[in-house]
Motif scaffolding. Structure first.
Motif, PDB file in Angstrom:
ATOM      1  N   LYS A 288       0.812  -1.217   0.000  1.00 55.31           N
ATOM      2  CA  LYS A 288       0.000   0.000   0.000  1.00 55.31           C
ATOM      3  C   LYS A 288       0.851   1.275   0.000  1.00 55.31           C
ATOM      4  N   ALA A 289       2.161   1.141  -0.198  1.00 56.72           N
ATOM      5  CA  ALA A 289       3.072   2.274  -0.023  1.00 56.72           C
ATOM      6  C   ALA A 289       2.715   3.472  -0.899  1.00 56.72           C
ATOM      7  N   TYR A 290       2.376   3.250  -2.145  1.00 61.53           N
ATOM      8  CA  TYR A 290       2.066   4.361  -3.049  1.00 61.53           C
ATOM      9  C   TYR A 290       0.860   5.150  -2.552  1.00 61.53           C
ATOM     10  N   ASP A 291      -0.171   4.461  -2.098  1.00 66.01           N
ATOM     11  CA  ASP A 291      -1.365   5.135  -1.580  1.00 66.01           C
ATOM     12  C   ASP A 291      -1.052   5.880  -0.281  1.00 66.01           C
ATOM     13  N   ILE A 292      -0.226   5.269   0.557  1.00 63.90           N
ATOM     14  CA  ILE A 292       0.163   5.910   1.813  1.00 63.90           C
ATOM     15  C   ILE A 292       0.904   7.217   1.538  1.00 63.90           C
ATOM     16  N   CYS A 293       1.756   7.213   0.532  1.00 62.95           N
ATOM     17  CA  CYS A 293       2.538   8.410   0.186  1.00 62.95           C
ATOM     18  C   CYS A 293       1.651   9.604  -0.169  1.00 62.95           C
ATOM     19  N   GLN A 294       0.454   9.337  -0.638  1.00 63.50           N
ATOM     20  CA  GLN A 294      -0.441  10.404  -1.079  1.00 63.50           C
ATOM     21  C   GLN A 294      -1.494  10.780  -0.029  1.00 63.50           C
ATOM     22  N   ALA A 295      -1.353  10.257   1.176  1.00 61.34           N
ATOM     23  CA  ALA A 295      -2.399  10.412   2.187  1.00 61.34           C
ATOM     24  C   ALA A 295      -2.439  11.792   2.823  1.00 61.34           C
ATOM     25  N   SER A 296      -1.319  12.528   2.809  1.00 56.25           N
ATOM     26  CA  SER A 296      -1.285  13.829   3.485  1.00 56.25           C
ATOM     27  C   SER A 296      -0.199  14.709   2.896  1.00 56.25           C
ATOM     28  N   GLU A 297      -0.481  16.000   2.815  1.00 56.60           N
ATOM     29  CA  GLU A 297       0.520  16.977   2.379  1.00 56.60           C
ATOM     30  C   GLU A 297       1.654  17.092   3.393  1.00 56.60           C
ATOM     31  N   ARG A 298       1.388  16.720   4.634  1.00 60.88           N
ATOM     32  CA  ARG A 298       2.408  16.802   5.678  1.00 60.88           C
ATOM     33  C   ARG A 298       3.421  15.661   5.606  1.00 60.88           C
ATOM     34  N   LEU A 299       3.109  14.608   4.869  1.00 59.47           N
ATOM     35  CA  LEU A 299       3.969  13.424   4.843  1.00 59.47           C
ATOM     36  C   LEU A 299       5.263  13.725   4.087  1.00 59.47           C
ATOM     37  N   PHE A 300       6.395  13.641   4.781  1.00 64.79           N
ATOM     38  CA  PHE A 300       7.663  13.937   4.126  1.00 64.79           C
ATOM     39  C   PHE A 300       8.440  12.689   3.751  1.00 64.79           C
ATOM     40  N   GLY A 301       8.090  11.530   4.319  1.00 62.37           N
ATOM     41  CA  GLY A 301       8.879  10.361   3.984  1.00 62.37           C
ATOM     42  C   GLY A 301       8.307   9.047   4.478  1.00 62.37           C
ATOM     43  N   LEU A 302       8.814   7.981   3.839  1.00 59.89           N
ATOM     44  CA  LEU A 302       8.572   6.607   4.275  1.00 59.89           C
ATOM     45  C   LEU A 302       9.843   6.080   4.916  1.00 59.89           C
ATOM     46  N   ALA A 303       9.688   5.167   5.875  1.00 61.09           N
ATOM     47  CA  ALA A 303      10.843   4.503   6.472  1.00 61.09           C
ATOM     48  C   ALA A 303      10.553   3.018   6.587  1.00 61.09           C
ATOM     49  N   LEU A 304      11.506   2.219   6.168  1.00 59.18           N
ATOM     50  CA  LEU A 304      11.383   0.774   6.318  1.00 59.18           C
ATOM     51  C   LEU A 304      11.806   0.357   7.721  1.00 59.18           C
ATOM     52  N   SER A 305      11.014  -0.480   8.354  1.00 58.20           N
ATOM     53  CA  SER A 305      11.378  -1.089   9.639  1.00 58.20           C
ATOM     54  C   SER A 305      11.618  -2.575   9.380  1.00 58.20           C
ATOM     55  N   GLY A 306      12.887  -2.940   9.259  1.00 55.30           N
ATOM     56  CA  GLY A 306      13.242  -4.269   8.783  1.00 55.30           C
ATOM     57  C   GLY A 306      12.912  -5.399   9.736  1.00 55.30           C
ATOM     58  N   GLY A 307      13.003  -5.155  11.045  1.00 50.91           N
ATOM     59  CA  GLY A 307      12.752  -6.222  12.006  1.00 50.91           C
ATOM     60  C   GLY A 307      11.346  -6.764  11.922  1.00 50.91           C
ATOM     61  N   ASP A 308      10.356  -5.885  12.018  1.00 48.52           N
ATOM     62  CA  ASP A 308       8.961  -6.319  11.955  1.00 48.52           C
ATOM     63  C   ASP A 308       8.584  -6.803  10.559  1.00 48.52           C
ATOM     64  N   TYR A 309       9.172  -6.163   9.544  1.00 52.09           N
ATOM     65  CA  TYR A 309       8.859  -6.578   8.172  1.00 52.09           C
ATOM     66  C   TYR A 309       9.327  -8.012   7.920  1.00 52.09           C
ATOM     67  N   THR A 310      10.553  -8.338   8.315  1.00 51.17           N
ATOM     68  CA  THR A 310      11.044  -9.699   8.078  1.00 51.17           C
ATOM     69  C   THR A 310      10.265 -10.720   8.895  1.00 51.17           C
ATOM     70  N   LYS A 311       9.820 -10.322  10.079  1.00 48.98           N
ATOM     71  CA  LYS A 311       8.991 -11.213  10.890  1.00 48.98           C
ATOM     72  C   LYS A 311       7.677 -11.515  10.159  1.00 48.98           C
ATOM     73  N   ASP A 312       7.100 -10.450   9.571  1.00 51.11           N
ATOM     74  CA  ASP A 312       5.854 -10.620   8.833  1.00 51.11           C
ATOM     75  C   ASP A 312       6.055 -11.495   7.588  1.00 51.11           C
ATOM     76  N   MET A 313       7.241 -11.432   7.026  1.00 53.05           N
ATOM     77  CA  MET A 313       7.565 -12.220   5.833  1.00 53.05           C
ATOM     78  C   MET A 313       8.051 -13.631   6.175  1.00 53.05           C
ATOM     79  N   GLN A 314       8.068 -13.945   7.461  1.00 52.84           N
ATOM     80  CA  GLN A 314       8.478 -15.257   7.959  1.00 52.84           C
ATOM     81  C   GLN A 314       9.921 -15.590   7.586  1.00 52.84           C
ATOM     82  N   THR A 315      10.781 -14.563   7.734  1.00 54.44           N
ATOM     83  CA  THR A 315      12.212 -14.755   7.520  1.00 54.44           C
ATOM     84  C   THR A 315      12.958 -13.996   8.611  1.00 54.44           C
ATOM     85  N   ARG A 316      14.193 -13.633   8.375  1.00 55.29           N
ATOM     86  CA  ARG A 316      14.996 -12.951   9.391  1.00 55.29           C
ATOM     87  C   ARG A 316      16.013 -12.045   8.703  1.00 55.29           C
TER      88      ARG A 316
END
Length: 306
Positions: free
Chosen positions: A147-175
Motif C-alpha cells: 500500500k506504499a504508493y497510496d500511503i505516500c499520497q495520504a497527506s501533504e504533511r507526509l515527508f517520507g517513508l521509512a522501512l522497519s526491517g525487524g517487523d517486516y522480516t517477521k511478517d515475511m516469515q524470515t529474518r
C-alpha cells in the motif's frame, strides 16, 4: 507564533542520518546534538517499557521545551494506533514543539489521515502554527509495502517513508541475514512509491554494532539504490552514513561541469556532448543539480550554483 519555513522546504531538508533515542532515559535525549545527526527519533514506542509510557512522555515534553537541539530535527515515534497511548503521545509531542511524528506500523492511508487529524487538533489546542508538525510513515509489514504508493499520497504533511526491517522480516516469515536479500523487495517498492510521489525514503536500522564493515557495506548499498538516508541506533554510525551520503569533491566538480555545459550548450542548440569523456545530455541536468543541492545542504559546497 513561531515563523516556519515553507512546507516544501521542511519536507525536503537534509536527512542523511536519523538516530533513535529512548525517551525513557533522560540522559540519552539531553544532548544528542553533540554527535551532529541530521535528525533524531525520540522514541515513545518499542524502546519504552509499558509501565513507563507516561514518564517517557513527560520526559519528551520537557526535553522539547527546554533543550536547544541546535538545528537537529526532532521527530517523535508514537505508539501504535492499536494502543491506548498514541493520542496522548501526539498531544505531548506537539505541545512540546516537535518537528514531526513518525507513525509505526503504517498499513493504509487512513492511518496517516487519522494521525493528521490528531495533530491538527493538538496544534490548535496548544497554539502551534498550522502545519508545523510533519509526518513520516514507518512501513513494517507486507501489507504496508503493498500500500506504499497510496500511503505516500495520504497527506501533504507526509515527508517520507521509512522501512522497519525487524517487523517486516517477521511478517515475511524470515529474518535479517546481513546480506540484504530479504529486504530487497521492500526497499525497492518503498523507493519507487516515494520517488513517484516526490517524498523521501529512509532505510532500516543496522543493529550489529560491532560489525562496522558490514554497516558500511549496507549503507553503500542503500545509497546506490537511491535512499535519502538511514535510521541508526548508535552515534558511531553517523560518520559512516554522512561520509557515504555526502558528495565528494570529485562528484561536486563533475556536477558543476555538467550544469555549466548543459546551460551553455542548450543556448547554442547543442543537445548531446561530452564532459570528462562521458556522453551527457539534458537528462543529466536534474541529477547534477541534486548533487549540488545535497553538497550545499551538507556544508561541503560554497559555490553560487543552486
Amino acid at each position: 507564533m513561531m515563523e516556519l519555513q515553507p512546507l516544501e522546504v521542511r519536507k525536503k531538508r537534509l536527512r542523511r542520518s536519523m538516530m533513535f533515542l529512548n525517551c525513557q532515559k533522560p540522559s540519552l535525549i539531553k544532548d544528542p546534538y553533540i554527535y551532529k545527526p541530521d535528525s533524531i527519533m525520540l522514541d515513545l514506542e518499542d524502546a519504552v517499557a509499558m509501565n513507563q509510557k507516561d514518564t517517557a512522555r513527560l520526559s519528551l515534553y520537557h526535553a522539547l521545551q527546554e533543550i536547544d537541539y541546535r538545528g537537529v530535527e526532532r521527530i517523535v515515534r508514537i505508539n501504535g494506533l492499536d494502543s491506548e497511548y498514541w493520542r496522548e503521545d501526539i498531544r505531548a509531542a506537539v505541545a512540546g514543539g516537535c518537528d514531526g511524528i513518525r507513525i509505526p506500523k503504517t498499513e493504509i492511508p487512513a492511518d496517516v489521515q487519522l494521525v493528521e487529524q490528531a495533530i491538527v487538533a493538538a496544534e490548535q489546542e496548544f497554539n502551534r502554527p498550522e502545519g508545523a508538525t510533519l509526518i513520516m510513515a514507518a512501513i513494517e509489514s507486507a501489507k504496508g509495502v503493498m500500500k506504499a504508493y497510496d500511503i505516500c499520497q495520504a497527506s501533504e504533511r507526509l515527508f517520507g517513508l521509512a522501512l522497519s526491517g525487524g517487523d517486516y522480516t517477521k511478517d515475511m516469515q524470515t529474518r535479517i541475514s546481513g546480506t540484504g536479500v530479504e529486504l530487497l523487495g521492500a526497499r525497492q517498492n518503498l523507493l519507487i512509491a516515494a520517488r513517484a510521489t516526490g517524498i523521501q525514503c529512509f532505510d532500516t536500522v543496522y543493529t550489529d554494532l560491532d560489525n562496522m564493515e558490514g554497516f558500511r557495506h549496507d549503507v553503500e548499498t542503500i545509497h546506490l539504490m537511491g535512499f535519502d538516508g538511514k535510521s541508526i541506533v548508535n552515534p558511531r554510525q553517523i560518520e559512516i552514513v554522512h561520509d557515504i551520503f555526502t558528495p565528494t569533491p570529485k562528484d561536486i566538480l563533475f556536477a558543476q561541469k555538467v550544469v555549466h555545459e548543459i546551460d551553455t550548450k542548450k543556448a547554442q542548440g547543442v543537445g548531446v556532448f561530452t564532459v570528462d569523456g562521458k556522453m551527457i545530455d539534458i537528462a543529466f541536468y536534474d541529477g547534477a543539480k541534486r548533487t549540488i543541492a545535497l553538497a550545499k545542504a551538507s556544508g561541503v559546497y560554497k559555490g553560487d550554483l543552486v
